[in-house]
Write a protein that holds these residues in place. Structure first.
Motif, PDB file in Angstrom:
ATOM      1  N   CYS A   1       9.151   4.560   6.574  1.00  0.00           N
ATOM      2  CA  CYS A   1       8.925   3.127   6.368  1.00  0.00           C
ATOM      3  C   CYS A   1       8.934   2.451   7.729  1.00  0.00           C
ATOM      4  O   CYS A   1       9.878   2.629   8.511  1.00  0.00           O
ATOM      5  CB  CYS A   1      10.011   2.525   5.489  1.00  0.00           C
TER       6      CYS A   1
ATOM      7  N   GLU B   1       2.100   1.208   8.770  1.00  0.00           N
ATOM      8  CA  GLU B   1       2.764   1.821   7.612  1.00  0.00           C
ATOM      9  C   GLU B   1       1.697   2.242   6.623  1.00  0.00           C
ATOM     10  O   GLU B   1       0.915   1.422   6.138  1.00  0.00           O
ATOM     11  CB  GLU B   1       3.745   0.850   6.954  1.00  0.00           C
TER      12      GLU B   1
ATOM     13  N   HIS C   1       4.754   6.210  12.170  1.00  0.00           N
ATOM     14  CA  HIS C   1       5.985   6.757  11.606  1.00  0.00           C
ATOM     15  C   HIS C   1       5.821   8.208  11.164  1.00  0.00           C
ATOM     16  O   HIS C   1       4.710   8.737  11.069  1.00  0.00           O
ATOM     17  CB  HIS C   1       6.464   5.889  10.439  1.00  0.00           C
TER      18      HIS C   1
END
Length: 291
Positions: free
Chosen positions: A44, A71, A39
């Motif tokens: 998130c 994450e 990410h």
């Protein structure tokens, strides 16, 4: 796995906050490729309904590709409580976290996957900062950055990365976004020259880049510079009307950008990397969904 989808939920050591790097995803077979999703800053990434990375992972599985979502560590994971207040979320969850710490988290997760998962090929797909992390790692610059931050490198070996996908990753933000560098992680970015060196030295077998024509964070030139430096570049793909996060088309929420990127990549995902190519395929990809 006899065609059954196995839901995976693991934890690797993190550098900050709860000191956990969450690894979640789907395994269908160790005879299929593995795509690892990274990410962007303050992002998130989980398997919750409505999460962009969950939707992308599900699309990958539907196309017979194993998918894992990483994450990074943070102080809190209740992003929903902050609504549209992104600034407060970034401060509460990440204040005190440096770029090197975030890079450590990604390296830690990749080290865990390298030790515990066997697939036909490994692909890294990074969005924005996630793409920069993947370049630093495949370009062997992560060790230098971690050592300078007094962090032990959890990934001392070179990964055999068959493919690297950069979605909205550039070497410098648009001038009007300079104020964002005061936020956690962004306030300690490494020198640009290190990123450019990593791009030039990446050992990934194939490199693809996707760019949204309405990207408000990076210019097309900033993203092309990184892509053009990579020795195994394949295609630079422009998605018309798409934003930096690949969540909207001409301002309207849509999963079409995710589907279009997967459809573009499918012919390459089951092929092993061939000889390196220095020919940049500067393709403008205009999906009928976007026109």
């Amino acid at each position: 796995m006899n065609g059954k989808v196995q839901i995976v939920s693991k934890v690797a050591p993190g550098s900050f906050g709860d000191r956990k790097v969450l690894i979640q995803g789907y395994m269908i077979s160790n005879t299929k490729p593995l795509m690892v999703l990274l990410h962007g800053v303050h992002g998130c990434a989980n398997l919750k309904e409505g999460n962009k990375y969950a939707a992308l992972a599900q699309m990958l599985v539907q196309n017979s590709i194993n998918a894992m979502i990483i994450e990074t560590s943070r102080k809190t994971r209740d992003r929903e409580r902050y609504g549209e207040d992104r600034s407060s979320w970034a401060k509460e969850a990440f204040e005190g976290k440096t770029y090197a710490m975030d890079l450590f988290d990604v390296a830690s997760a990749l080290s865990f996957l390298n030790r515990n998962v066997r697939c036909t090929s490994l692909w890294l797909w990074g969005f924005s900062l996630g793409g920069l992390h993947s370049l630093m790692i495949t370009g062997s610059m992560h060790d230098k950055i971690l050592k300078e931050a007094n962090l032990e490198n959890p990934l001392p070996i070179d990964l055999n990365v068959h493919g690297l996908i950069l979605s909205g990753s550039g070497d410098e933000a648009r001038p009007e976004n300079k104020l964002n560098v005061n936020e956690p992680i962004l306030d300690s970015l490494p020198e640009k020259r290190l990123l450019l060196k990593a791009a030039k030295n990446t050992k990934a077998g194939k490199v693809f880049a996707f760019y949204g024509s309405m990207d408000e964070t990076f210019s097309e030139e900033a993203c092309r510079r990184l892509f053009d430096l990579t020795p195994t570049k394949r295609s630079f793909v422009i998605l018309s009307g798409v934003d930096h996060s690949f969540r909207t088309v001409k301002g309207t929420p849509s999963i079409a950008p995710l589907a279009d990127m997967i459809n573009y990549l499918k012919p390459y995902l089951f092929k092993h990397p061939g000889p390196s190519s220095n020919n940049s395929q500067k393709t403008q990809y205009l999906s009928s969904k976007h026109q």
